[in-house]
Design a protein around this motif. Sequence first.
Motif, PDB file in Angstrom:
ATOM      1  N   ALA A 133      12.510  -2.516  -0.442  1.00  0.00           N
ATOM      2  CA  ALA A 133      13.234  -1.503  -1.228  1.00  0.00           C
ATOM      3  C   ALA A 133      12.328  -0.936  -2.319  1.00  0.00           C
ATOM      4  N   ALA A 134      11.556  -1.810  -2.967  1.00  0.00           N
ATOM      5  CA  ALA A 134      10.640  -1.353  -4.017  1.00  0.00           C
ATOM      6  C   ALA A 134       9.623  -0.374  -3.451  1.00  0.00           C
ATOM      7  N   TYR A 135       9.044  -0.709  -2.312  1.00  0.00           N
ATOM      8  CA  TYR A 135       8.032   0.152  -1.696  1.00  0.00           C
ATOM      9  C   TYR A 135       8.611   1.517  -1.338  1.00  0.00           C
ATOM     10  N   LEU A 136       9.798   1.533  -0.744  1.00  0.00           N
ATOM     11  CA  LEU A 136      10.400   2.807  -0.334  1.00  0.00           C
ATOM     12  C   LEU A 136      10.801   3.650  -1.544  1.00  0.00           C
ATOM     13  N   HIS A 137      11.280   3.020  -2.600  1.00  0.00           N
ATOM     14  CA  HIS A 137      11.606   3.771  -3.819  1.00  0.00           C
ATOM     15  C   HIS A 137      10.341   4.347  -4.453  1.00  0.00           C
ATOM     16  N   GLU A 138       9.248   3.593  -4.413  1.00  0.00           N
ATOM     17  CA  GLU A 138       7.994   4.138  -4.935  1.00  0.00           C
ATOM     18  C   GLU A 138       7.559   5.350  -4.123  1.00  0.00           C
ATOM     19  N   ARG A 139       7.652   5.244  -2.791  1.00  0.00           N
ATOM     20  CA  ARG A 139       7.291   6.373  -1.932  1.00  0.00           C
ATOM     21  C   ARG A 139       8.184   7.581  -2.209  1.00  0.00           C
ATOM     22  N   ASP A 140       9.397   7.330  -2.661  1.00  0.00           N
ATOM     23  CA  ASP A 140      10.332   8.418  -2.956  1.00  0.00           C
ATOM     24  C   ASP A 140      10.152   8.969  -4.365  1.00  0.00           C
ATOM     25  N   ALA A 168      11.420   1.310  -8.609  1.00  0.00           N
ATOM     26  CA  ALA A 168      10.438   0.566  -7.824  1.00  0.00           C
ATOM     27  C   ALA A 168       9.827  -0.556  -8.650  1.00  0.00           C
ATOM     28  N   ALA A 169       9.458  -0.273  -9.902  1.00  0.00           N
ATOM     29  CA  ALA A 169       8.858  -1.301 -10.763  1.00  0.00           C
ATOM     30  C   ALA A 169       9.839  -2.448 -10.991  1.00  0.00           C
ATOM     31  N   ARG A 170      11.091  -2.111 -11.236  1.00  0.00           N
ATOM     32  CA  ARG A 170      12.103  -3.148 -11.455  1.00  0.00           C
ATOM     33  C   ARG A 170      12.269  -4.020 -10.202  1.00  0.00           C
ATOM     34  N   LEU A 171      12.296  -3.387  -9.040  1.00  0.00           N
ATOM     35  CA  LEU A 171      12.490  -4.137  -7.798  1.00  0.00           C
ATOM     36  C   LEU A 171      11.262  -4.984  -7.451  1.00  0.00           C
ATOM     37  N   TYR A 172      10.065  -4.467  -7.718  1.00  0.00           N
ATOM     38  CA  TYR A 172       8.867  -5.276  -7.491  1.00  0.00           C
ATOM     39  C   TYR A 172       8.930  -6.538  -8.355  1.00  0.00           C
ATOM     40  N   ALA A 173       9.328  -6.384  -9.603  1.00  0.00           N
ATOM     41  CA  ALA A 173       9.428  -7.537 -10.502  1.00  0.00           C
ATOM     42  C   ALA A 173      10.480  -8.526 -10.011  1.00  0.00           C
ATOM     43  N   ALA A 178       0.029 -15.808  -3.181  1.00  0.00           N
ATOM     44  CA  ALA A 178      -0.712 -14.553  -3.045  1.00  0.00           C
ATOM     45  C   ALA A 178       0.233 -13.367  -3.017  1.00  0.00           C
ATOM     46  N   GLU A 179       1.335 -13.493  -2.295  1.00  0.00           N
ATOM     47  CA  GLU A 179       2.289 -12.388  -2.218  1.00  0.00           C
ATOM     48  C   GLU A 179       3.014 -12.198  -3.549  1.00  0.00           C
ATOM     49  N   ARG A 180       3.310 -13.297  -4.223  1.00  0.00           N
ATOM     50  CA  ARG A 180       3.958 -13.183  -5.531  1.00  0.00           C
ATOM     51  C   ARG A 180       3.062 -12.444  -6.520  1.00  0.00           C
ATOM     52  N   ASP A 181       1.783 -12.807  -6.539  1.00  0.00           N
ATOM     53  CA  ASP A 181       0.856 -12.137  -7.449  1.00  0.00           C
ATOM     54  C   ASP A 181       0.722 -10.660  -7.106  1.00  0.00           C
ATOM     55  N   HIS A 182       0.719 -10.346  -5.816  1.00  0.00           N
ATOM     56  CA  HIS A 182       0.610  -8.949  -5.386  1.00  0.00           C
ATOM     57  C   HIS A 182       1.801  -8.139  -5.895  1.00  0.00           C
ATOM     58  N   LEU A 183       3.001  -8.672  -5.737  1.00  0.00           N
ATOM     59  CA  LEU A 183       4.205  -7.950  -6.177  1.00  0.00           C
ATOM     60  C   LEU A 183       4.229  -7.810  -7.699  1.00  0.00           C
ATOM     61  N   THR A 184       3.773  -8.829  -8.397  1.00  0.00           N
ATOM     62  CA  THR A 184       3.719  -8.755  -9.859  1.00  0.00           C
ATOM     63  C   THR A 184       2.757  -7.655 -10.306  1.00  0.00           C
ATOM     64  N   ARG A 185       1.613  -7.564  -9.630  1.00  0.00           N
ATOM     65  CA  ARG A 185       0.646  -6.510  -9.965  1.00  0.00           C
ATOM     66  C   ARG A 185       1.207  -5.128  -9.644  1.00  0.00           C
ATOM     67  N   GLN A 186       1.959  -5.024  -8.567  1.00  0.00           N
ATOM     68  CA  GLN A 186       2.565  -3.732  -8.232  1.00  0.00           C
ATOM     69  C   GLN A 186       3.524  -3.286  -9.335  1.00  0.00           C
ATOM     70  N   ALA A 187       4.326  -4.217  -9.827  1.00  0.00           N
ATOM     71  CA  ALA A 187       5.257  -3.876 -10.911  1.00  0.00           C
ATOM     72  C   ALA A 187       4.495  -3.455 -12.160  1.00  0.00           C
ATOM     73  N   LEU A 236       2.977   0.130 -11.783  1.00  0.00           N
ATOM     74  CA  LEU A 236       3.940   1.232 -11.934  1.00  0.00           C
ATOM     75  C   LEU A 236       4.403   1.364 -13.382  1.00  0.00           C
ATOM     76  N   ASN A 237       4.576   0.246 -14.079  1.00  0.00           N
ATOM     77  CA  ASN A 237       4.984   0.313 -15.486  1.00  0.00           C
ATOM     78  C   ASN A 237       3.891   0.979 -16.326  1.00  0.00           C
ATOM     79  N   THR A 238       2.628   0.704 -15.989  1.00  0.00           N
ATOM     80  CA  THR A 238       1.515   1.339 -16.696  1.00  0.00           C
ATOM     81  C   THR A 238       1.502   2.838 -16.437  1.00  0.00           C
ATOM     82  N   ARG A 239       1.736   3.246 -15.205  1.00  0.00           N
ATOM     83  CA  ARG A 239       1.783   4.669 -14.871  1.00  0.00           C
ATOM     84  C   ARG A 239       2.904   5.371 -15.627  1.00  0.00           C
TER      85      ARG A 239
END
Length: 381
Positions: A335-342, A348-353, A363-372, A375-378
């Motif tokens: 859901a986070a990925y699709l909202h970001e694409r939209d 998206a940042a909230r859902l990634y978190a 590894a996947e947890r760290d990846h999702l944390t970095r994604q959040a 997006l928050n930085t952007r």
Amino acid sequence: MDEALVRSLTPAVLAILVRRGADFAAAEDAVQDALVEAVRVWPDDPPRDPKGWLVTVAWRRFLDATRADTARRRREDRVDEEPARGPASGTDDTLQLYFLCAHPSLTASSAVALTLRAVGGLTTRQIAQAYLVPEATMAQRVSRAKRTVSGVRFDRPGDVATVLRVLYLVFNEGYSGDVDLSAEAVRLTRQLAAVIDHPEVAGLLALMLLHHARRAARTAPDGSLVPLAEQDRGRWDTGAIAEGVEILQAALARDRLGEFQAQAAIAALHADAPTAEETDWAQIVEWYDELAALTDSPVVRLNRAVAVGEADGPRAGLAALAALDDTLPRYTAVAAYLHERDGDLATAARLYAQAAPKAPNLAERDHLTRQAARLNTRRER
């Protein structure tokens, strides 16, 4: 000593002892003793017939153990005398051994451990290291599995689907310890394909090769995950991709579609695209439709929602996602990925978190944390 040769001979030697009448647990112990003896003897005195040597030594160890156990005196009377020296039988019982290790009475974790031990020829310590559990814990798991299948005799064909599921579980464990389980699964599936002509065995082998071909590009130098769209495709193993595609095409030509062939077809479409932008997402959606019809799996439908989002736009992907149970693993991350694409970066940042703590591995947890965080930085700029 050629360790690869020894491991490749292990299942055949074990199967010969079982066929001669040894129960599985005793036969497996005898084979392990023979392997220890091979490590001691072979470097200075390599045998002309390694398989025959292992069979002879393992059978002796089995007879010695049987005669030494007073509780098994009755069975000792039924044990044949040691066969005359000579080349080992050319009969290949490896397939039966696969079925035995994937017996329906075993749990998935026990079946995987027993397959790696009996068919793969790995030590208990190696399996424990690969699964990041104490050696004693893995030893208990293997012992319970051996006791469960001891005395099992085959009077009907085994379930190929169960064997393939066990091998798929091994492959998905990935890479840890001193044993690369994904590479080991490829090796074992090749071995299975050599003794059984089945399109789904070929489909699983093709799937493994196509996924394994991307291994080098999956992680950055710091160990972080690299999403498929961002991977350096120049680092993909083109030889493994070509082999996987060839095996898949031969399997599909038999017109007996199964889930592993469908999954391999999806992987082949990803591998065939020169760039992420050139991926044939419309055809991938069609293959996910085939796969969903074969499995009725909600996880397949979740992955299909991602493909729909790429083929028809993120709104279409979100609509497909809305029809699914939001408690599915990785639902929130999708859901986070699709909202970001939209373009909805806040959602998206909230859902990634939210997705990060639910991730199945670090590894996947760290990846999702970095994604959040990204997006928050952007959004703050």
